[in-house]
Enzyme design. Structure first.
Site, PDB file in Angstrom:
ATOM      1  NE  ARG A 154      -4.118  -1.861   0.507  1.00 51.84           N
ATOM      2  CZ  ARG A 154      -4.237  -3.147   0.195  1.00 51.84           C
ATOM      3  NH1 ARG A 154      -3.247  -3.763  -0.431  1.00 51.84           N
ATOM      4  NH2 ARG A 154      -5.336  -3.806   0.490  1.00 51.84           N
ATOM      5  CB  SER A 210      -8.885  -2.074   4.210  1.00 51.41           C
ATOM      6  OG  SER A 210      -9.068  -3.354   3.686  1.00 51.41           O
ATOM      7  CD  GLU A 215      -5.813   0.597   2.346  1.00 58.27           C
ATOM      8  OE1 GLU A 215      -5.266   0.156   1.345  1.00 58.27           O
ATOM      9  OE2 GLU A 215      -6.805   0.062   2.854  1.00 58.27           O
TER      10      GLU A 215
HETATM   11  N1  EPU Z   1     -10.576 -11.425  10.278  1.00 64.55           N
HETATM   12  C1  EPU Z   1     -11.320 -11.627  11.409  1.00 64.55           C
HETATM   13  N2  EPU Z   1     -12.329 -10.738  11.687  1.00 64.55           N
HETATM   14  C2  EPU Z   1     -12.632  -9.708  10.876  1.00 64.55           C
HETATM   15  C3  EPU Z   1     -11.870  -9.501   9.725  1.00 64.55           C
HETATM   16  C4  EPU Z   1     -10.828 -10.382   9.435  1.00 64.55           C
HETATM   17  O1  EPU Z   1     -11.085 -12.548  12.175  1.00 64.55           O
HETATM   18  O2  EPU Z   1     -13.573  -8.967  11.189  1.00 64.55           O
HETATM   19  C5  EPU Z   1      -9.508 -12.400   9.945  1.00 64.55           C
HETATM   20  C6  EPU Z   1      -9.946 -13.282   8.762  1.00 64.55           C
HETATM   21  O3  EPU Z   1     -10.639 -14.403   9.198  1.00 64.55           O
HETATM   22  C7  EPU Z   1      -8.618 -13.653   8.139  1.00 64.55           C
HETATM   23  C8  EPU Z   1      -7.757 -12.433   8.397  1.00 64.55           C
HETATM   24  O4  EPU Z   1      -8.372 -11.713   9.465  1.00 64.55           O
HETATM   25  O5  EPU Z   1      -8.040 -14.747   8.823  1.00 64.55           O
HETATM   26  C9  EPU Z   1      -7.608 -11.561   7.171  1.00 64.55           C
HETATM   27  O6  EPU Z   1      -8.874 -11.170   6.687  1.00 64.55           O
HETATM   28  P1  EPU Z   1      -9.155 -10.933   5.109  1.00 64.55           P
HETATM   29  O7  EPU Z   1      -8.686 -12.093   4.330  1.00 64.55           O
HETATM   30  O8  EPU Z   1     -10.571 -10.512   4.974  1.00 64.55           O
HETATM   31  O9  EPU Z   1      -8.188  -9.781   4.692  1.00 64.55           O
HETATM   32  P2  EPU Z   1      -7.669  -8.467   5.428  1.00 64.55           P
HETATM   33  O10 EPU Z   1      -6.244  -8.668   5.801  1.00 64.55           O
HETATM   34  O11 EPU Z   1      -8.604  -8.060   6.499  1.00 64.55           O
HETATM   35  C10 EPU Z   1      -6.726  -7.406   3.220  1.00 64.55           C
HETATM   36  C11 EPU Z   1      -6.834  -6.150   2.430  1.00 64.55           C
HETATM   37  C12 EPU Z   1      -8.161  -6.089   1.669  1.00 64.55           C
HETATM   38  C13 EPU Z   1      -8.189  -7.278   0.737  1.00 64.55           C
HETATM   39  C14 EPU Z   1      -8.045  -8.556   1.562  1.00 64.55           C
HETATM   40  C15 EPU Z   1      -7.936  -9.784   0.696  1.00 64.55           C
HETATM   41  C16 EPU Z   1      -5.529  -4.495   3.640  1.00 64.55           C
HETATM   42  C17 EPU Z   1      -5.552  -3.253   4.464  1.00 64.55           C
HETATM   43  N3  EPU Z   1      -6.717  -4.988   3.307  1.00 64.55           N
HETATM   44  O12 EPU Z   1      -7.747  -7.406   4.213  1.00 64.55           O
HETATM   45  O13 EPU Z   1      -8.178  -4.911   0.885  1.00 64.55           O
HETATM   46  O14 EPU Z   1      -9.404  -7.309   0.009  1.00 64.55           O
HETATM   47  O15 EPU Z   1      -6.834  -8.505   2.353  1.00 64.55           O
HETATM   48  O16 EPU Z   1      -6.682  -9.780   0.099  1.00 64.55           O
HETATM   49  O17 EPU Z   1      -4.453  -4.986   3.308  1.00 64.55           O
HETATM   50  C18 EPU Z   1      -8.914  -2.654   0.783  1.00 64.55           C
HETATM   51  O18 EPU Z   1      -7.725  -2.344   0.717  1.00 64.55           O
HETATM   52  O19 EPU Z   1      -9.825  -1.796   0.760  1.00 64.55           O
HETATM   53  C19 EPU Z   1      -9.261  -4.054   0.922  1.00 64.55           C
HETATM   54  C20 EPU Z   1     -10.525  -4.448   1.083  1.00 64.55           C
END
Ligand code: EPU
Length: 337
Positions: free
Chosen positions: A159, A237, A333
């Site tokens: 990012r 995010s 972000e």
């Molecule tokens: N999780 C939870 N509770 C929640 C949210 C997440 O336990 O409320 C856990 C999930 O179960 C998983 C882990 O956290 O084990 C990661 O969650 P997820 O795969 O949804 O991804 P993220 O790390 O929360 C990032 C990006 C997203 C992108 C997803 C998929 C960032 C800041 N965000 O989210 O990007 O879609 O990975 O690659 O890096 C965005 O930038 O707007 C965005 C949506």
């Protein structure tokens, strides 16, 4: 070129917050971007450059110039796609698949414009924009010169790019060239993608998978977790996932054995901020008209008529709790203006 005064930015931020700017300039061509650069040089007023507004939180009227690209058009030559910076990023992905060019499937449905994809290095499901960006064409604001910047010079990281830091406000991006693959090689190693594909298409073997099927599966995962900004204002995010050193990670992992994480390099580990916010009990909660999405705690939502300040207050309350529980400071972000 559009040149408007006292202009409402409500349609230009996916949080749907009402705020105005003193002047709004939108360029459609390289020549217009050069003209805008001249106006910015001469007007001596502050300015910000926005994209689709999917990463923007407005807390007040902006006393200055807001600049936006409306450069459209997609040119394809062999495995290269050159896109106007004002094109909708997801529409570009659709066009790439139609042209038999692959690589961007995992980024499907990310809101925002092509120009912002290069500034923000957007990423999802194991793919980042930088993996496919070859070069960027822009107008240098100080001189109105047209420059071509190779991706290697852009300082890309998670990012991050120079456009967000040392080059902030230096360029008006007009085009981004992506170098794609004529061979479909799916990236399936992130989290629940294989499982989602298995559920959607039944087969254990994904060797017959098409790019369109992968795109549809990604769209399905996003739709299930992320609120549609047209229905409920949000900016995806809200926080970045923090990167911590391995020693800190080991200490936390001993305390929380189920904590999800991503390896960054031998010394660093990324921890999902959404998981930590969830652990703090914030998921589905609200402060005034600002809420935490009930299916993905990383996403803050406008429950209806929220001000930017209300969302900032929620952001601060969450930051405080995450720091108290995990000893980690999480950073937005989203750009807060
Ligand atoms: N999780 C939870 N509770 C929640 C949210 C997440 O336990 O409320 C856990 C999930 O179960 C998983 C882990 O956290 O084990 C990661 O969650 P997820 O795969 O949804 O991804 P993220 O790390 O929360 C990032 C990006 C997203 C992108 C997803 C998929 C960032 C800041 N965000 O989210 O990007 O879609 O990975 O690659 O890096 C965005 O930038 O707007 C965005 C949506």
């Amino acid at each position: 070129m559009r040149d408007l005064r006292d202009y409402s930015l409500k349609a230009h931020n996916t949080f749907g917050i009402e705020a105005k700017c003193s002047r709004f300039l939108e360029y459609e061509t390289i020549a217009e971007a050069q003209e805008v650069a001249g106006i910015l040089r001469e007007s001596h007023t502050p300015y910000i450059i926005i994209g689709g507004g999917s990463n923007l939180l407005l807390t007040k009227d902006y006393e200055g110039v807001v600049v936006r690209s409306d450069v459209i058009g997609i040119q394809i030559a062999d495995d290269r796609m050159t896109c106007g910076s004002g094109e909708v990023f997801d529409e570009m992905i659709e066009a790439s698949l139609m042209a038999g060019l692959y690589g961007l499937e995992n980024l499907s449905l990310i809101p925002g414009d092509v120009g912002a994809s290069a500034v923000q290095n957007i990423g999802a499901y194991g793919v980042e924009a930088k993996d496919y960006i070859e070069r960027i064409e822009a107008v240098e604001i100080a001189t109105s010169r047209v420059v071509t910047i190779p991706a290697e010079h852009c300082g890309y990281g998670y990012r991050q790019s120079k456009f967000k830091q040392e080059w902030k406000n230096r360029y008006l991006i007009t085009h981004v060239t992506y170098r794609l693959s004529t061979d479909f090689q799916p990236h399936l190693d992130y989290g629940n993608i294989r499982e989602a594909l298995r559920q959607a298409y039944g087969a254990d073997d994904v060797s017959a998978l098409t790019a369109q099927q992968l795109r549809d599966a990604i769209i399905g995962i996003r739709n299930a977790k992320l609120p549609d900004p047209k229905v409920m204002g949000n900016a995806g995010s809200f926080f970045m996932n923090p990167i911590v050193n391995r020693e800190k990670y080991e200490r936390l992992a001993a305390q929380y054995p189920v904590m999800p994480h991503y390896e960054v390099d031998k010394d660093h580990v990324k921890i999902p901020a959404g998981w930590m916010i969830d652990q703090c009990g914030w998921k589905g909660k609200a402060l005034g008209r600002a809420g935490v999405h009930d299916k993905q705690a990383l996403v803050l939502v406008n429950l209806g008529g929220a001000t930017g300040d209300e969302i900032v207050r929620l952001c601060q309350a969450i930051q405080k709790d995450v720091e108290a529980k995990f000893g980690i400071v999480i950073h937005p972000e989203v750009n807060i203006i």
